[in-house]
Design an enzyme around this catalytic site. Structure first.
Site, PDB file in Angstrom:
ATOM      1  N   GLU A   1       0.863  -1.190   0.000  1.00 18.70           N
ATOM      2  CA  GLU A   1       0.000   0.000   0.000  1.00 18.70           C
ATOM      3  C   GLU A   1       0.900   1.240   0.000  1.00 18.70           C
ATOM      4  O   GLU A   1       1.824   1.337   0.805  1.00 18.70           O
ATOM      5  CB  GLU A   1      -0.916  -0.045   1.238  1.00 18.70           C
TER       6      GLU A   1
ATOM      7  N   HIS B   1     -31.493  -7.747  23.680  1.00 10.67           N
ATOM      8  CA  HIS B   1     -30.349  -8.298  24.417  1.00 10.67           C
ATOM      9  C   HIS B   1     -30.325  -9.801  24.253  1.00 10.67           C
ATOM     10  O   HIS B   1     -31.373 -10.433  24.305  1.00 10.67           O
ATOM     11  CB  HIS B   1     -30.484  -7.955  25.906  1.00 10.67           C
TER      12      HIS B   1
HETATM   13  P1  NAD Z   1      -9.615   1.947  -3.084  1.00 13.43           P
HETATM   14  O1  NAD Z   1      -9.563   3.352  -3.475  1.00 13.43           O
HETATM   15  O2  NAD Z   1     -10.510   1.511  -1.985  1.00 13.43           O
HETATM   16  O3  NAD Z   1      -8.149   1.428  -2.696  1.00 13.43           O
HETATM   17  C1  NAD Z   1      -7.058   1.567  -3.549  1.00 13.43           C
HETATM   18  C2  NAD Z   1      -5.820   1.567  -2.681  1.00 13.43           C
HETATM   19  O4  NAD Z   1      -4.698   1.444  -3.524  1.00 13.43           O
HETATM   20  C3  NAD Z   1      -5.644   2.860  -1.887  1.00 13.43           C
HETATM   21  O5  NAD Z   1      -5.401   2.519  -0.551  1.00 13.43           O
HETATM   22  C4  NAD Z   1      -4.442   3.522  -2.549  1.00 13.43           C
HETATM   23  O6  NAD Z   1      -3.682   4.287  -1.654  1.00 13.43           O
HETATM   24  C5  NAD Z   1      -3.690   2.319  -3.063  1.00 13.43           C
HETATM   25  N1  NAD Z   1      -2.814   2.559  -4.204  1.00 13.43           N
HETATM   26  C6  NAD Z   1      -3.066   3.315  -5.301  1.00 13.43           C
HETATM   27  N2  NAD Z   1      -2.027   3.239  -6.157  1.00 13.43           N
HETATM   28  C7  NAD Z   1      -1.108   2.422  -5.607  1.00 13.43           C
HETATM   29  C8  NAD Z   1       0.164   1.943  -6.011  1.00 13.43           C
HETATM   30  N3  NAD Z   1       0.689   2.294  -7.178  1.00 13.43           N
HETATM   31  N4  NAD Z   1       0.824   1.102  -5.189  1.00 13.43           N
HETATM   32  C9  NAD Z   1       0.285   0.741  -3.990  1.00 13.43           C
HETATM   33  N5  NAD Z   1      -0.917   1.153  -3.559  1.00 13.43           N
HETATM   34  C10 NAD Z   1      -1.616   1.975  -4.365  1.00 13.43           C
HETATM   35  O7  NAD Z   1      -9.905   1.172  -4.447  1.00 13.43           O
HETATM   36  P2  NAD Z   1     -10.244  -0.365  -4.723  1.00 13.43           P
HETATM   37  O8  NAD Z   1      -9.946  -1.203  -3.541  1.00 13.43           O
HETATM   38  O9  NAD Z   1      -9.596  -0.685  -6.026  1.00 13.43           O
HETATM   39  O10 NAD Z   1     -11.791  -0.318  -4.923  1.00 13.43           O
HETATM   40  C11 NAD Z   1     -12.340   0.545  -5.914  1.00 13.43           C
HETATM   41  C12 NAD Z   1     -13.683   1.049  -5.479  1.00 13.43           C
HETATM   42  O11 NAD Z   1     -14.606  -0.002  -5.548  1.00 13.43           O
HETATM   43  C13 NAD Z   1     -13.696   1.542  -4.050  1.00 13.43           C
HETATM   44  O12 NAD Z   1     -13.374   2.900  -3.963  1.00 13.43           O
HETATM   45  C14 NAD Z   1     -15.095   1.286  -3.647  1.00 13.43           C
HETATM   46  O13 NAD Z   1     -15.838   2.437  -3.925  1.00 13.43           O
HETATM   47  C15 NAD Z   1     -15.547   0.153  -4.536  1.00 13.43           C
HETATM   48  N6  NAD Z   1     -15.663  -1.089  -3.758  1.00 13.43           N
HETATM   49  C16 NAD Z   1     -16.508  -1.130  -2.708  1.00 13.43           C
HETATM   50  C17 NAD Z   1     -16.617  -2.286  -1.972  1.00 13.43           C
HETATM   51  C18 NAD Z   1     -17.572  -2.332  -0.826  1.00 13.43           C
HETATM   52  O14 NAD Z   1     -18.461  -1.488  -0.771  1.00 13.43           O
HETATM   53  N7  NAD Z   1     -17.416  -3.251   0.091  1.00 13.43           N
HETATM   54  C19 NAD Z   1     -15.836  -3.391  -2.264  1.00 13.43           C
HETATM   55  C20 NAD Z   1     -14.970  -3.303  -3.320  1.00 13.43           C
HETATM   56  C21 NAD Z   1     -14.887  -2.151  -4.062  1.00 13.43           C
END
Ligand code: NAD
Length: 474
Positions: free
Chosen positions: A207, A448
């Site tokens: 990350e 509860h």
């Molecule tokens: P995200 O934005 O949640 O996470 C992406 C992560 O990748 C971030 O923490 C970012 O800092 C990191 N990152 C970016 N570039 C990077 C790099 N080059 N090297 C290392 N880390 C890097 O995006 P996601 O997990 O791909 O999900 C996309 C979207 O899909 C989410 O924003 C969400 O809206 C949606 N989603 C929602 C759910 C849910 O509601 N439970 C589940 C899956 C996806």
């Protein structure tokens, strides 16, 4: 096909949870609606390759983890034997049942559903290349663009390899690799990384920011981070993948960053989950008056109308948060506007849930945002160590908190980390939308022994009156 079929009062482009909900709402309000999607039935990314298949697999992961955990209370199961073909078939069956149901609902509403690829000819005409063959020009009075988003890719030249997956590929569950690198510690990386870790892969996550789930309140995210650190092989924060190349054994990834634990390593599979990008490079958009903002989202007003007055946009293409339930709500609002109702999209609270173990959920104002904005708030916290129900689940590491207006006690936000947080958060949404005070929550009898009591007790702690923690009001 009659000439009438080439005209629609309303066309919805994209049949995900935003698009199909908009189309159903419009049909229920008496409009003649055409819905355009890519798959056999409505459902979009969420049903076919997102929310639903991932939750089916996360359920399997939860059962595996619970069975392991049960050894702590004297119930020991042998190691799980995973029949990957059967697990995949079950997941596909869940998707099939739900999308088939949507197909039925489409017919019951007498909607016209077209499978194909649409492009704008101008502000009232679409060309549709049908998957069954042939083309059609559809004239519409109003349109809702609900074309969604797609996985973002890493910068630079992409490596072409079947070992390199995005979320769609990971959800296909072709095999369980021995080792897996997850790039991105957000929603998808942690959810799907957790699935593969439970199925036996050694998962490492990288990350680029200083913490997992950036943007989420630290006290919530850290509870999840502790579990991830014990179930994943390694967590590298403040680290980026500098390069990847394919070798016989797998993909060699090079790391750079202050906390990179090694310079490079070879992984059998790599999952890239670094966010999603709006599909706003939609074909023919330049033939309309639709404008994009600086981040590439379609610009919309409070009724979700674009800068082209007869075209609306909803869901992932129209701004964050990129969540299915936000798209659904926007879609229903846009359909009502088109049907002549005076409504706007103005949610006070949009819930977000990360379906990991533990689940992390929040809605409304976060503590982080409140601090950034210098708001006069109080945080009322109830640690799950004081919850009878949490102890019976052996999950005392959770927390429930309310973000309250310091003067009035009005509920402005809620956050939870713990199993079932995704279900519990709905109470916070209702409290915020109803303008509830902490006293309303405290005085509502909760059953509860349940985890829902932690919400009531958190509210009570604002007044120094929580039964199961002693925290006198100062
Ligand atoms: P995200 O934005 O949640 O996470 C992406 C992560 O990748 C971030 O923490 C970012 O800092 C990191 N990152 C970016 N570039 C990077 C790099 N080059 N090297 C290392 N880390 C890097 O995006 P996601 O997990 O791909 O999900 C996309 C979207 O899909 C989410 O924003 C969400 O809206 C949606 N989603 C929602 C759910 C849910 O509601 N439970 C589940 C899956 C996806």
């Amino acid at each position: 096909m009659s000439d009438q079929d080439n005209r629609a009062q309303m066309v919805v482009i994209g049949a995900g949870p935003g698009g199909y909900a908009a189309a159903f709402m419009a049909a229920d309000l008496g409009l003649k609606v055409t819905l355009i999607g890519r798959e056999e039935h409505p459902g979009g990314v969420c049903l076919y390759s997102g929310c639903i298949p991932s939750k089916a697999l996360l359920h399997a992961a939860k059962v595996i983890n619970e069975a392991r955990h049960a050894a702590n209370w004297g119930v020991r199961f042998s190691s799980p034997r995973i029949d990957i073909n059967k697990l995949r078939a079950w997941k596909n069956d869940v998707v099939g049942k739900l999308t088939g149901g949507l197909g039925l609902l489409t017919k019951q509403r007498s909607l016209r559903y077209i499978r194909g690829e649409a492009s704008f000819l101008d502000s009232h005409n679409l060309r549709i290349e049908k998957h069954e063959g042939g083309e059609e020009t559809l004239t519409f009075d109003k349109a809702i663009l609900a074309a969604g988003s797609r996985p973002a890719t890493l910068p630079g030249r992409a490596l072409e390899s079947p070992r390199l997956m995005d979320s769609t590929g990971a959800l296909e569950l072709a095999t369980v690799p021995k080792t897996m690198l997850v790039v991105g510690g957000g929603y998808i990386g942690l959810e799907l990384g957790s699935v593969y870790a439970s199925l036996g892969a050694k998962v490492s996550v990288v990350e680029m920011t200083p913490s997992l789930l950036p943007g989420v309140d630290r006290d919530l995210a850290s509870i999840l981070a502790r579990r991830i650190e014990s179930s994943f092989q390694s967590v590298m924060l403040n680290t980026k993948v500098a390069g990847m190349k394919e070798e016989d054994r797998g993909i060699r990834a090079q790391f750079e960053g202050a906390e990179a634990k090694q310079a490079e390593e070879v992984y059998e599979s790599v999952l890239v989950a670094v966010g999603r990008k709006p599909n706003s490079d939609f074909p023919g958009l330049k033939n309309t008056r639709i404008e994009l903002d600086a981040r590439g989202f379609v610009k919309v007003d409070a009724q979700r109308r674009t800068t082209d007055p007869d075209i609306f946009a909803i869901g992932d293409i129209a701004g964050e948060p990129q969540l299915a339930h936000k798209a659904t709500h926007e879609g229903r609002v846009a359909a009502e506007v088109i049907a002549g109702k005076r409504v706007v999209y103005e949610p006070r609270a949009i819930p977000a849930v990360v379906f990991t173990d533990p689940e992390v959920a929040w809605c409304g104002l976060t503590e982080t945002r409140a601090k950034e904005e210098g708001r006069n708030i109080k945080v009322a916290r109830f640690p799950w160590g004081a919850s009878g129900r949490a102890l019976t689940l052996d999950r005392q590491d959770g927390v429930t908190k309310l973000i309250l207006d310091a003067e009035s006690g009005q509920v402005l936000g809620m956050g939870i980390a713990g199993p079932g947080a995704g279900e519990l958060i709905a109470e916070g949404v209702l409290a915020i939308e109803m303008g509830a005070l902490a006293s309303d929550v405290m005085l509502s009898i909760h059953p509860h022994p349940t985890l829902s009591e932690t919400v009531m007790e958190a509210a009570g702690s604002f007044y120094g009156q929580s039964t199961h923690i002693h925290r006198p009001k100062r």
